[in-house]
Design a protein around this motif. Structure first.
Motif, PDB file in Angstrom:
ATOM      1  N   TYR A 129      -6.016  -8.339  -5.232  1.00  0.00           N
ATOM      2  CA  TYR A 129      -6.828  -7.537  -6.174  1.00  0.00           C
ATOM      3  C   TYR A 129      -7.859  -6.591  -4.421  1.00  0.00           C
ATOM      4  O   TYR A 129      -7.860  -5.530  -5.327  1.00  0.00           O
ATOM      5  CB  TYR A 129      -7.728  -8.889  -6.242  1.00  0.00           C
ATOM      6  CG  TYR A 129      -9.058  -8.277  -6.756  1.00  0.00           C
ATOM      7  CD1 TYR A 129      -9.096  -8.228  -8.613  1.00  0.00           C
ATOM      8  CD2 TYR A 129     -10.344  -7.853  -6.263  1.00  0.00           C
ATOM      9  CE1 TYR A 129     -10.204  -7.808  -8.965  1.00  0.00           C
ATOM     10  CE2 TYR A 129     -11.931  -7.954  -6.992  1.00  0.00           C
ATOM     11  CZ  TYR A 129     -11.608  -7.962  -8.459  1.00  0.00           C
ATOM     12  OH  TYR A 129     -12.628  -7.081  -8.588  1.00  0.00           O
ATOM     13  N   HIS A 130      -8.087  -7.072  -3.441  1.00  0.00           N
ATOM     14  CA  HIS A 130      -8.418  -5.935  -2.875  1.00  0.00           C
ATOM     15  C   HIS A 130      -7.971  -5.161  -2.638  1.00  0.00           C
ATOM     16  O   HIS A 130      -8.359  -4.178  -1.804  1.00  0.00           O
ATOM     17  CB  HIS A 130      -8.804  -7.121  -1.220  1.00  0.00           C
ATOM     18  CG  HIS A 130     -10.148  -8.639  -1.788  1.00  0.00           C
ATOM     19  ND1 HIS A 130     -11.182  -8.037  -2.288  1.00  0.00           N
ATOM     20  CD2 HIS A 130      -9.879  -9.510  -1.859  1.00  0.00           C
ATOM     21  CE1 HIS A 130     -11.763  -9.053  -2.902  1.00  0.00           C
ATOM     22  NE2 HIS A 130     -10.917  -9.835  -2.760  1.00  0.00           N
ATOM     23  N   ASP A 173      -6.589 -12.599  -4.628  1.00  0.00           N
ATOM     24  CA  ASP A 173      -7.559 -12.073  -3.725  1.00  0.00           C
ATOM     25  C   ASP A 173      -6.344 -10.587  -2.953  1.00  0.00           C
ATOM     26  O   ASP A 173      -7.336 -10.028  -3.038  1.00  0.00           O
ATOM     27  CB  ASP A 173      -8.310 -12.832  -3.103  1.00  0.00           C
ATOM     28  CG  ASP A 173      -9.139 -13.760  -3.770  1.00  0.00           C
ATOM     29  OD1 ASP A 173      -9.067 -13.233  -5.057  1.00  0.00           O
ATOM     30  OD2 ASP A 173      -9.003 -14.603  -3.545  1.00  0.00           O
ATOM     31  N   ARG A 174      -5.547 -11.033  -2.167  1.00  0.00           N
ATOM     32  CA  ARG A 174      -5.072  -9.860  -1.343  1.00  0.00           C
ATOM     33  C   ARG A 174      -4.363  -9.079  -2.354  1.00  0.00           C
ATOM     34  O   ARG A 174      -5.178  -7.930  -1.756  1.00  0.00           O
ATOM     35  CB  ARG A 174      -3.653 -10.630  -0.837  1.00  0.00           C
ATOM     36  CG  ARG A 174      -3.521  -9.564   0.481  1.00  0.00           C
ATOM     37  CD  ARG A 174      -2.489  -9.994   1.444  1.00  0.00           C
ATOM     38  NE  ARG A 174      -1.458 -10.728   0.995  1.00  0.00           N
ATOM     39  CZ  ARG A 174      -0.767 -11.820   1.654  1.00  0.00           C
ATOM     40  NH1 ARG A 174      -0.736 -11.473   3.143  1.00  0.00           N
ATOM     41  NH2 ARG A 174       0.423 -12.067   1.189  1.00  0.00           N
ATOM     42  N   ARG A 224       0.852  -1.275  -0.047  1.00  0.00           N
ATOM     43  CA  ARG A 224      -0.216   0.004   0.271  1.00  0.00           C
ATOM     44  C   ARG A 224       0.583   1.170  -0.083  1.00  0.00           C
ATOM     45  O   ARG A 224       0.636   2.199  -0.952  1.00  0.00           O
ATOM     46  CB  ARG A 224      -0.516   0.170   1.244  1.00  0.00           C
ATOM     47  CG  ARG A 224      -1.687   1.331   0.918  1.00  0.00           C
ATOM     48  CD  ARG A 224      -2.613   1.054   2.306  1.00  0.00           C
ATOM     49  NE  ARG A 224      -3.574  -0.486   2.771  1.00  0.00           N
ATOM     50  CZ  ARG A 224      -4.410  -0.298   1.717  1.00  0.00           C
ATOM     51  NH1 ARG A 224      -5.143   0.952   1.421  1.00  0.00           N
ATOM     52  NH2 ARG A 224      -5.268  -1.198   1.728  1.00  0.00           N
ATOM     53  N   LYS A 245      -8.347  -2.508  -4.930  1.00  0.00           N
ATOM     54  CA  LYS A 245      -9.682  -1.810  -5.025  1.00  0.00           C
ATOM     55  C   LYS A 245      -9.779  -0.789  -4.050  1.00  0.00           C
ATOM     56  O   LYS A 245     -10.314   0.378  -4.502  1.00  0.00           O
ATOM     57  CB  LYS A 245     -10.648  -3.104  -4.805  1.00  0.00           C
ATOM     58  CG  LYS A 245     -11.208  -3.730  -6.187  1.00  0.00           C
ATOM     59  CD  LYS A 245     -12.459  -4.735  -6.028  1.00  0.00           C
ATOM     60  CE  LYS A 245     -13.587  -4.116  -5.281  1.00  0.00           C
ATOM     61  NZ  LYS A 245     -14.813  -4.277  -5.674  1.00  0.00           N
ATOM     62  N   SER A 246      -9.327  -1.348  -2.753  1.00  0.00           N
ATOM     63  CA  SER A 246      -8.775  -0.545  -1.855  1.00  0.00           C
ATOM     64  C   SER A 246      -8.140   1.416  -1.957  1.00  0.00           C
ATOM     65  O   SER A 246      -8.935   2.090  -1.946  1.00  0.00           O
ATOM     66  CB  SER A 246      -8.312  -1.355  -0.425  1.00  0.00           C
ATOM     67  OG  SER A 246      -6.744  -1.254  -0.946  1.00  0.00           O
ATOM     68  N   GLU A 304     -12.004  -3.535 -11.342  1.00  0.00           N
ATOM     69  CA  GLU A 304     -11.909  -3.631 -12.754  1.00  0.00           C
ATOM     70  C   GLU A 304     -12.336  -3.681 -13.716  1.00  0.00           C
ATOM     71  O   GLU A 304     -13.449  -3.037 -13.699  1.00  0.00           O
ATOM     72  CB  GLU A 304     -12.449  -5.017 -11.903  1.00  0.00           C
ATOM     73  CG  GLU A 304     -12.474  -6.612 -13.009  1.00  0.00           C
ATOM     74  CD  GLU A 304     -12.820  -7.702 -12.330  1.00  0.00           C
ATOM     75  OE1 GLU A 304     -13.156  -8.224 -13.098  1.00  0.00           O
ATOM     76  OE2 GLU A 304     -12.606  -7.516 -11.233  1.00  0.00           O
TER      77      GLU A 304
END
Length: 185
Positions: free
Chosen positions: A146-147, A143-144, A116, A150-151, A156
């Motif tokens: 991807y999230h 998934d980690r 991040r 997004k955060s 997408e």
């Protein structure tokens, strides 16, 4: 592009962000071989990494000397942890407003907030370079990541089914993500 190095503390550890140096070419090649061997979510398998020291030095110098590329390294308590970079997607005036990014950390440095931090720093420089849009590809199943994307504002915008075929015969999609760069980002 070159930026001034930055130092700060994260979870009691000393973090350093800075540009790569040509004398680190061997370290960066070894890093790439290691991280591609640690996960299925990067561009290749470890045995496919065959960059020479001269090619890697050229890559580093190209990013350092450019106005529209940046290679940003992160160190944790003096230990190299990974990097992220951006490059212009321009092949004509029509797509000169787009930049693409990539990121990889050694697995032992994931899940601690480094991704991040370095992505936010990188996106700041993408904006400073005048780009209006930043793009990335994440492998389906990651998934980690991807999230995380997004955060921080990526959405997408498409998928390429079965874009990755693994040696065991399984497949994974490429998920295309984009972030519009506005004054609020």
């Amino acid at each position: 592009m070159r930026i001034n190095e930055e130092r700060f503390e994260l979870n009691g550890k000393n973090i350093l962000l800075r540009c790569a140096r040509p004398d680190e070419a061997d370290m960066l090649i070894n890093y790439l071989k290691t991280v591609t061997g640690e996960t299925r979510f990067l561009m290749a398998d470890a045995d496919e990494i065959s960059y020479t020291i001269e090619q890697e030095k050229s890559f580093i110098n190209g990013h350092n000397d450019s106005d529209d590329q940046l290679l940003l390294l992160v160190f944790v308590d003096g230990e190299y942890a990974g990097n992220c970079s951006f490059d212009s997607k321009a092949v004509s005036r029509r797509n000169a407003h787009r930049a693409g990014i990539g990121i990889a950390l050694f697995q032992k440095h994931t899940g601690q907030g480094l991704g991040r931090i370095i992505l936010n720093r990188l996106i700041k420089e993408v904006k400073n370079a005048g780009f209006e849009q930043v793009e990335l590809t994440v492998v389906g199943g990651n998934d980690r990541a991807y999230h995380l994307y997004k955060s921080i504002g990526f959405v997408e915008c498409g998928r390429i089914p079965n874009a990755n075929k693994y040696q065991d015969g399984t497949y994974a999609d490429d998920i295309l993500m984009v972030m519009k760069l506005t004054k609020s980002n």
